[in-house]
Scaffold this motif. Structure first.
Motif, PDB file in Angstrom:
ATOM      1  N   ILE A 203       0.827  -1.256   0.165  1.00 60.93           N
ATOM      2  CA  ILE A 203      -0.131   0.116  -0.072  1.00 60.93           C
ATOM      3  C   ILE A 203       0.889   1.396   0.191  1.00 60.93           C
ATOM      4  CG2 ILE A 203      -1.569   1.453   1.288  1.00 60.93           C
ATOM      5  CD1 ILE A 203      -2.830  -1.388   2.394  1.00 60.93           C
ATOM      6  N   ALA A 204       1.896   1.050   0.921  1.00 59.12           N
ATOM      7  CA  ALA A 204       2.813   2.283   0.936  1.00 59.12           C
ATOM      8  C   ALA A 204       3.492   2.603  -0.438  1.00 59.12           C
ATOM      9  CB  ALA A 204       3.778   2.254   1.865  1.00 59.12           C
ATOM     10  N   ALA A 205       3.667   1.701  -1.357  1.00 56.21           N
ATOM     11  CA  ALA A 205       4.358   1.584  -2.456  1.00 56.21           C
ATOM     12  C   ALA A 205       3.349   2.342  -3.573  1.00 56.21           C
ATOM     13  CB  ALA A 205       5.267   0.545  -2.675  1.00 56.21           C
ATOM     14  N   GLY A 206       2.155   2.080  -3.376  1.00 54.28           N
ATOM     15  CA  GLY A 206       1.185   2.049  -4.516  1.00 54.28           C
ATOM     16  C   GLY A 206       0.889   1.232  -5.364  1.00 54.28           C
ATOM     17  N   PHE A 207       0.923  -0.093  -4.953  1.00 51.26           N
ATOM     18  CA  PHE A 207       0.988  -1.145  -5.843  1.00 51.26           C
ATOM     19  C   PHE A 207      -0.594  -1.559  -6.014  1.00 51.26           C
ATOM     20  CE2 PHE A 207       5.242  -2.239  -5.110  1.00 51.26           C
ATOM     21  CZ  PHE A 207       5.487  -3.335  -6.465  1.00 51.26           C
ATOM     22  N   SER A 208      -0.762  -1.967  -7.424  1.00 56.29           N
ATOM     23  CA  SER A 208      -2.143  -2.419  -7.566  1.00 56.29           C
ATOM     24  C   SER A 208      -1.982  -3.863  -7.853  1.00 56.29           C
ATOM     25  CB  SER A 208      -2.698  -1.784  -9.205  1.00 56.29           C
ATOM     26  OG  SER A 208      -1.877  -2.158 -10.140  1.00 56.29           O
ATOM     27  N   ILE A 209      -2.703  -4.636  -7.406  1.00 51.00           N
ATOM     28  CA  ILE A 209      -2.795  -6.413  -7.523  1.00 51.00           C
ATOM     29  C   ILE A 209      -3.792  -6.868  -8.192  1.00 51.00           C
ATOM     30  CG2 ILE A 209      -2.561  -8.244  -5.962  1.00 51.00           C
ATOM     31  CD1 ILE A 209      -0.546  -6.389  -5.280  1.00 51.00           C
ATOM     32  N   ASP A 210      -3.422  -7.798  -9.085  1.00 53.86           N
ATOM     33  CA  ASP A 210      -4.573  -8.303  -9.657  1.00 53.86           C
ATOM     34  C   ASP A 210      -4.495  -9.877  -9.440  1.00 53.86           C
ATOM     35  OD1 ASP A 210      -6.058  -9.464 -11.624  1.00 53.86           O
ATOM     36  OD2 ASP A 210      -4.720  -8.717 -13.420  1.00 53.86           O
ATOM     37  N   LEU A 211      -5.390 -10.597  -9.009  1.00 52.50           N
ATOM     38  CA  LEU A 211      -5.475 -11.904  -8.563  1.00 52.50           C
ATOM     39  C   LEU A 211      -6.586 -12.632  -9.320  1.00 52.50           C
ATOM     40  CD1 LEU A 211      -5.267 -11.761  -4.687  1.00 52.50           C
ATOM     41  CD2 LEU A 211      -3.608 -12.339  -6.202  1.00 52.50           C
ATOM     42  N   GLU A 212      -7.119 -12.049 -10.425  1.00 53.12           N
ATOM     43  CA  GLU A 212      -8.201 -12.633 -11.026  1.00 53.12           C
ATOM     44  C   GLU A 212      -7.888 -13.719 -11.904  1.00 53.12           C
ATOM     45  OE1 GLU A 212     -11.412 -11.505 -10.809  1.00 53.12           O
ATOM     46  OE2 GLU A 212     -10.599  -9.821  -9.355  1.00 53.12           O
ATOM     47  N   GLY A 213      -8.883 -14.528 -11.788  1.00 47.87           N
ATOM     48  CA  GLY A 213      -8.733 -15.737 -12.622  1.00 47.87           C
ATOM     49  C   GLY A 213      -7.777 -16.907 -12.061  1.00 47.87           C
ATOM     50  N   LEU A 214      -7.586 -16.785 -10.753  1.00 49.48           N
ATOM     51  CA  LEU A 214      -6.844 -17.919  -9.917  1.00 49.48           C
ATOM     52  C   LEU A 214      -7.817 -18.489  -9.400  1.00 49.48           C
ATOM     53  CD1 LEU A 214      -3.748 -15.903  -7.952  1.00 49.48           C
ATOM     54  CD2 LEU A 214      -3.964 -17.310 -10.014  1.00 49.48           C
TER      55      LEU A 214
END
Length: 336
Positions: A203-214
């Motif tokens: 969160i501090a680094a501003g990441f976007s996370i994609d877990l779709e399709g798992l």
């Protein structure tokens, strides 16, 4: 056993045999023995000396040839003396006795080393569990005193906890069978748990996370999988670029399930890529960091995957990011 070496070793014996034959022939000639009889006696003497030598050569060659073949197939090789049968010649018996003594010494040394390694591993595991208590206490104290200083100390505690966890899994990597339980591991759950653990730095680094399709399931130990995913997430945070993104994707094959973790960070220079699995290797990116890199994350992933029978591969390009893939074999039990 080479024939040339054997016969060179028997040169003194054959020289004495030749001298004895010549002296006998000369004596018989002086005694006026028939020339044919002299030749017959000399031939018999030569055969009587050479035939036993030839028999000795074939007997020894058979023993040493079988020994070398057995040695080539044996693992570990220091157990050779346990499988050898006593030969029928004294040099072989002496060889077996010497080999048995050296093997016993090696067995004792290996046992002592294994005992010391086991005791050290147990100490590290106990130390890790003990040190987690003051870390948790420190985190609890910081929660009661919010502020910039507390946030800074929280980040330091998180890093300490990461190093402690590395030490624990490094110690356990030598004997994974003691703490490895194969069971169904939903990939989405494993990835989500790893991401949750690193939520603060992400969160501090501003990441976007994609877990779709798992939605696939791998058969492995969830703790070990989450630890390895955590090492990749930590690297993604450490070597991030602008607008950082972390993507988890899967590929289901006939005999395997492949989980790929990709980021869009700095990427690894082509010259460094073949060495990323080496212990302590930090490469160009690690040397450029303001904080020192340990070079243990990918090394531990590779070591653990090798122990667990999980495939591991990496691809990367400078400025485009890095993708690491875990290949979990299905096996027959996966289909049951």
């Amino acid at each position: 056993m080479r024939a040339g070496a054997f016969w060179r070793d028997k040169v003194p014996h054959m020289a004495c045999l030749g001298i004895a034959v010549l002296l006998s022939a000369a004596l018989l000639w002086v005694l006026r023995v028939d020339r044919t009889a002299v030749g017959f006696v000399c031939v018999l003497m030569l055969l009587g000396g050479l035939i036993p030598l030839a028999a000795e050569f074939f007997r020894k060659r058979s023993f040493y040839r079988d020994t070398l073949e057995m040695l080539g197939q044996l693992e570990p090789k220091y157990l050779l003396s346990e499988l050898l049968e006593d030969p029928e010649f004294w040099e072989g018996t002496l060889f077996c006795e010497a080999l048995a003594e050296t093997s016993k010494a090696m067995n004792d040394a290996v046992s002592a080393a294994q005992r010391d390694a086991g005791e050290y591993r147990e100490y590290v595991e106990a130390w890790v569990h003990e040190v987690k208590t003051p870390i948790a206490a420190g985190r609890l104290a910081l929660e009661n005193a919010p502020g910039p200083l507390a946030d800074s100390l929280e980040e330091a505690l998180f890093q300490i906890e990461g190093y402690v966890e590395q030490a624990l899994y490094y110690a356990r990597s030598g004997a994974v069978e003691r703490d490895y339980l194969v069971r169904p591991v939903p990939l989405r759950e494993a990835a989500a748990n790893a991401v949750k653990r690193f939520a603060r730095p992400l969160i501090a680094a501003g990441f976007s996370i994609d877990l779709e399709g798992l939605d696939a399931v791998a058969y492995a130990d969830s703790k070990w999988v989450e630890f390895m995913l955590g090492q990749l997430i930590a690297n993604a945070v450490k070597y991030r670029g602008p607008s950082p993104r972390l993507t988890f994707t899967q590929r289901v094959e006939e005999q395997a399930v492949v989980l790929t973790v990709a980021d869009n960070g700095k990427g690894i220079p082509a010259a460094d890529l073949p060495r990323v699995w080496e212990k302590g290797f930090t490469g160009e990116n690690g040397r450029a960091l303001a904080t020192r890199s340990t070079g243990l994350g990918l090394y531990l992933c590779k070591k653990l995957c090798g122990r667990l029978g999980v495939g591991l591969s990496i691809r990367s390009a400078v400025g485009e990011g890095t993708a690491v893939s875990f290949t979990f074999p299905k096996g027959r039990f996966y289909l049951m």
